[in-house]
Design a protein around this motif. Structure first.
Motif, PDB file in Angstrom:
ATOM      1  N   GLY A 186       0.819  -1.203   0.000  1.00 56.90           N
ATOM      2  CA  GLY A 186       0.000   0.000   0.000  1.00 56.90           C
ATOM      3  C   GLY A 186       0.856   1.257   0.000  1.00 56.90           C
ATOM      4  N   ALA A 187       2.008   1.182   0.689  1.00 58.37           N
ATOM      5  CA  ALA A 187       2.932   2.319   0.700  1.00 58.37           C
ATOM      6  C   ALA A 187       3.552   2.541  -0.674  1.00 58.37           C
ATOM      7  N   ILE A 188       3.800   1.456  -1.410  1.00 59.24           N
ATOM      8  CA  ILE A 188       4.310   1.605  -2.785  1.00 59.24           C
ATOM      9  C   ILE A 188       3.256   2.261  -3.660  1.00 59.24           C
ATOM     10  N   LEU A 189       2.010   1.825  -3.543  1.00 62.33           N
ATOM     11  CA  LEU A 189       0.937   2.452  -4.318  1.00 62.33           C
ATOM     12  C   LEU A 189       0.853   3.942  -4.012  1.00 62.33           C
ATOM     13  N   SER A 190       0.936   4.284  -2.720  1.00 61.11           N
ATOM     14  CA  SER A 190       0.833   5.694  -2.331  1.00 61.11           C
ATOM     15  C   SER A 190       2.002   6.506  -2.875  1.00 61.11           C
ATOM     16  N   ALA A 191       3.206   5.948  -2.780  1.00 60.52           N
ATOM     17  CA  ALA A 191       4.387   6.678  -3.229  1.00 60.52           C
ATOM     18  C   ALA A 191       4.357   6.929  -4.725  1.00 60.52           C
ATOM     19  N   VAL A 192       3.996   5.912  -5.487  1.00 60.12           N
ATOM     20  CA  VAL A 192       4.025   6.068  -6.944  1.00 60.12           C
ATOM     21  C   VAL A 192       2.858   6.916  -7.424  1.00 60.12           C
ATOM     22  N   THR A 193       1.660   6.668  -6.901  1.00 58.00           N
ATOM     23  CA  THR A 193       0.513   7.465  -7.353  1.00 58.00           C
ATOM     24  C   THR A 193       0.645   8.925  -6.929  1.00 58.00           C
ATOM     25  N   GLY A 194       1.457   9.198  -5.905  1.00 56.13           N
ATOM     26  CA  GLY A 194       1.695  10.570  -5.489  1.00 56.13           C
ATOM     27  C   GLY A 194       2.845  11.244  -6.205  1.00 56.13           C
ATOM     28  N   ASP A 195       3.477  10.541  -7.128  1.00 54.89           N
ATOM     29  CA  ASP A 195       4.621  11.077  -7.865  1.00 54.89           C
ATOM     30  C   ASP A 195       4.178  11.359  -9.298  1.00 54.89           C
ATOM     31  N   ALA A 196       4.053  12.630  -9.629  1.00 55.62           N
ATOM     32  CA  ALA A 196       3.505  12.992 -10.945  1.00 55.62           C
ATOM     33  C   ALA A 196       4.373  12.500 -12.091  1.00 55.62           C
ATOM     34  N   THR A 197       5.681  12.504 -11.906  1.00 56.36           N
ATOM     35  CA  THR A 197       6.561  12.038 -12.984  1.00 56.36           C
ATOM     36  C   THR A 197       6.366  10.560 -13.246  1.00 56.36           C
ATOM     37  N   ALA A 198       6.362   9.763 -12.182  1.00 53.24           N
ATOM     38  CA  ALA A 198       6.151   8.328 -12.346  1.00 53.24           C
ATOM     39  C   ALA A 198       4.782   8.042 -12.950  1.00 53.24           C
ATOM     40  N   MET A 199       3.748   8.725 -12.451  1.00 52.38           N
ATOM     41  CA  MET A 199       2.398   8.462 -12.943  1.00 52.38           C
ATOM     42  C   MET A 199       2.205   8.904 -14.385  1.00 52.38           C
ATOM     43  N   GLY A 200       3.110   9.740 -14.888  1.00 50.43           N
ATOM     44  CA  GLY A 200       3.049  10.072 -16.309  1.00 50.43           C
ATOM     45  C   GLY A 200       3.324   8.879 -17.200  1.00 50.43           C
ATOM     46  N   TYR A 201       3.962   7.844 -16.628  1.00 52.33           N
ATOM     47  CA  TYR A 201       4.271   6.631 -17.383  1.00 52.33           C
ATOM     48  C   TYR A 201       3.361   5.450 -17.030  1.00 52.33           C
ATOM     49  N   VAL A 202       2.697   5.487 -15.881  1.00 57.88           N
ATOM     50  CA  VAL A 202       1.897   4.350 -15.414  1.00 57.88           C
ATOM     51  C   VAL A 202       0.553   4.334 -16.129  1.00 57.88           C
TER      52      VAL A 202
END
Length: 543
Positions: A341-357
């Motif tokens: 759940g912490a990984i989901l929170s960290a990545v979904t809260g990172d705009a750069t990463a979510m630009g690729y997800v």
């Protein structure tokens, strides 16, 4: 009302196998030769009744539907040959008739029939077509070395039948997704990665030669039946020199820019090497179960490190190399506080990463995370069906059996509950774990080999193929619900319902009682009556 479909591709697939030069000889796995629950002594050619009836000890009769294609693991438009061309190059076969009703009960699976239309009485289950839920993209399963190893022990005809049972649109489960391990999973024949040359940041020693032995033949056999199969991939472990412990099992991913850049290149090389084999990988997930440190190939990741890898390395590397393969955030499995759940929170809260997800991959204990991700309007894949036989709960129900896989009717009923709950939660696709294993089903765990289920099993002593009860549960849904369907509401009973793109309503009903139950289904303004076996299922296909 019946729907027309094409006939089997089994003959063409048998010819495909016969034409292939075997790349490796099969080896006898540990525990092979036993006969697990639900295993049969009859080969897959054993017929059921003339109407297509069958049991777990014989072949599945003709008449199952297939799918019309999906947007795929990476959201790519579907089409024939979307994930690789058919080796046969054959034209579609003439249509056959799809049954309106199929039922399954213990020791009497996949019995076709017709419901009776009635005008009086109340419906036990009613399809509420006005209440719509998620779009449905399809079902699938995982390619593993252990599966192809035992399939290779069968005759060409029986091996073709196994692939047909899984992927054929007309006489099988019509799977449209396939998961591919990047390196060894816990059902590889042994531990390996695709580059064990230390500090090879340029990936000069990268090679998929090992995959050509058992994984690529397995995938190509499926593509011969299902040319539009959507393939996605994930590693269980990076190369050992990228990890804190320098080992295949356990350890942590190094937070080092050179290593992360090399690992992004590792993924890109994998996609490109498979493309050279004529196999399109539509999506990748960076890590299988990133917060379980197991005694088989595994690796621990933190949320910030995953976000950094996707946003600063994997995404840009794919873009620079012109790869259209999409990146999903998966496959998450550990719901313990502060874990996946912490990984989901960290990545979904990172705009750069979510630009690729482009989507999410969840399995096992992550059911509670589905609702929170739905607002992002991205596909949510259930990436691995819970495998049964839980060693951490040895006194549970059913009791853990260290010597036998749970390929029985009780596990089929457990499987129904899992399929139902994940689909109702809002996932857009669902994948089985092992599609094929031997009857023992043990994995690579170095201290506690874990017998797990498979949809099909091979008795390696008798060289026969067995269809397990859980296979039929998957097929009750997957063979009828087409990619692009919409899940619709139901009231009453234990049921799922979908509206297919062609307007057909598919309802799957479960009877948990100890006696056969006469049931009335209300659908599309009609009342249909039929019997559901005790502890069994009925699928009604109506237009």
């Amino acid at each position: 009302m019946n729907r027309a479909r094409g006939s089997s591709t089994g003959v063409l697939l048998a010819l495909f196998f016969a034409a292939c030069d075997p790349s490796t000889s099969a080896t006898e796995p540990e525990g092979a030769g036993g006969s697990g629950p639900g295993a049969s002594g009859a080969g897959p050619g054993a017929s059921g009744s003339g109407s297509g009836a069958g049991s777990s000890t014989g072949s599945v009769g003709a008449g199952a539907s297939g799918s019309t294609g999906s947007d795929g693991a990476g959201g790519q438009p579907a089409g024939e040959g979307g994930a690789g061309g058919s080796p046969t190059g054959a034209d579609p076969d003439p249509p056959v008739v799809e049954p309106t009703l199929v039922t399954s009960g213990q020791n009497n699976y996949w019995v076709t029939g017709e419901p009776t239309e009635v005008t009086s009485g109340n419906a036990d289950v009613t399809v509420d077509e006005a209440t719509t839920h998620q779009r449905w993209d399809g079902f699938g399963g995982t390619f593993n070395e252990a599966g192809w190893n035992v399939l290779s022990m069968l005759s060409d005809a029986d091996r073709a039948r196994a692939i047909e049972l899984l992927f054929d649109r007309h006489e099988g489960a019509a799977f449209v997704y396939g998961r591919v391990p990047i390196g060894a999973s816990d059902y590889a024949m042994d531990r390996y990665t695709l580059n064990e040359t230390p500090n090879d940041h340029a990936m000069e020693s990268f090679s998929i030669a090992r995959d050509r032995e058992r994984l690529i033949p397995y995938i190509k056999a499926a593509l011969a039946v299902r040319p539009d199969l959507h393939l996605w991939a994930s590693p269980w472990t990076p190369p050992t020199w990228m990890k804190s412990n320098g080992a295949m099992d356990g350890g942590r991913m190094k937070d080092d820019a050179n290593v992360l850049e090399a690992y992004a290149l590792y993924f890109a090389k994998f996609v490109e090497a498979y493309a050279e084999e004529g196999i399109t990988i539509e999506a990748v997930h960076p890590q299988n179960e990133p917060n379980y440190e197991t005694r088989y190939p595994s690796c621990i990741w933190t949320g910030p490190l995953m976000a950094k890898f996707i946003g600063a390395h994997l995404g840009p590397t794919f873009a620079e190399r012109g790869l259209t393969t999409q990146i999903y955030l998966g496959t998450m499995s550990n719901a313990e506080s502060g874990k996946d759940g912490a990984i989901l929170s960290a990545v979904t809260g990172d705009a750069t990463a979510m630009g690729y997800v482009k989507g999410f991959g969840l399995q096992w204990n992550m059911l509670g995370s589905v609702s929170g991700l739905r607002s992002r309007n991205l596909p949510i894949l259930q990436t691995e069906h819970k495998c049964g036989n839980y060693p951490w709960n040895p006194a549970g129900s059913p009791t853990f059996n260290a010597n036998k896989a749970p390929n029985d009717h009780a596990y089929a009923e457990e499987s129904w509950g899992l399929l139902r709950d994940w689909i109702k939660a809002g996932v857009t696709s669902y994948s089985a774990w092992n599609m094929v294993l031997d009857t023992a089903g043990k994995n690579l765990d170095s201290q506690r080999p874990w017998p797990q289920n498979a949809l099909l099993t091979v008795d390696t002593g008798a060289k026969t193929l067995n269809v397990t009860p859980a296979y039929h549960v998957f097929r009750h849904v997957s063979a009828y619900v087409d990619p692009g369907a919409t899940r619709v509401g139901t009231t009453g009973g234990d049921a799922l319902a979908f509206k297919n793109p062609d307007g057909t309503f598919v309802t799957i009903l479960y009877n948990s009682g100890n006696s056969e139950k006469t049931t009335t289904l209300g659908v599309a303004g009609k009342k249909l009556q039929f019997s559901i076996p005790a502890h069994g299922w009925a699928t009604v296909n109506w237009k």
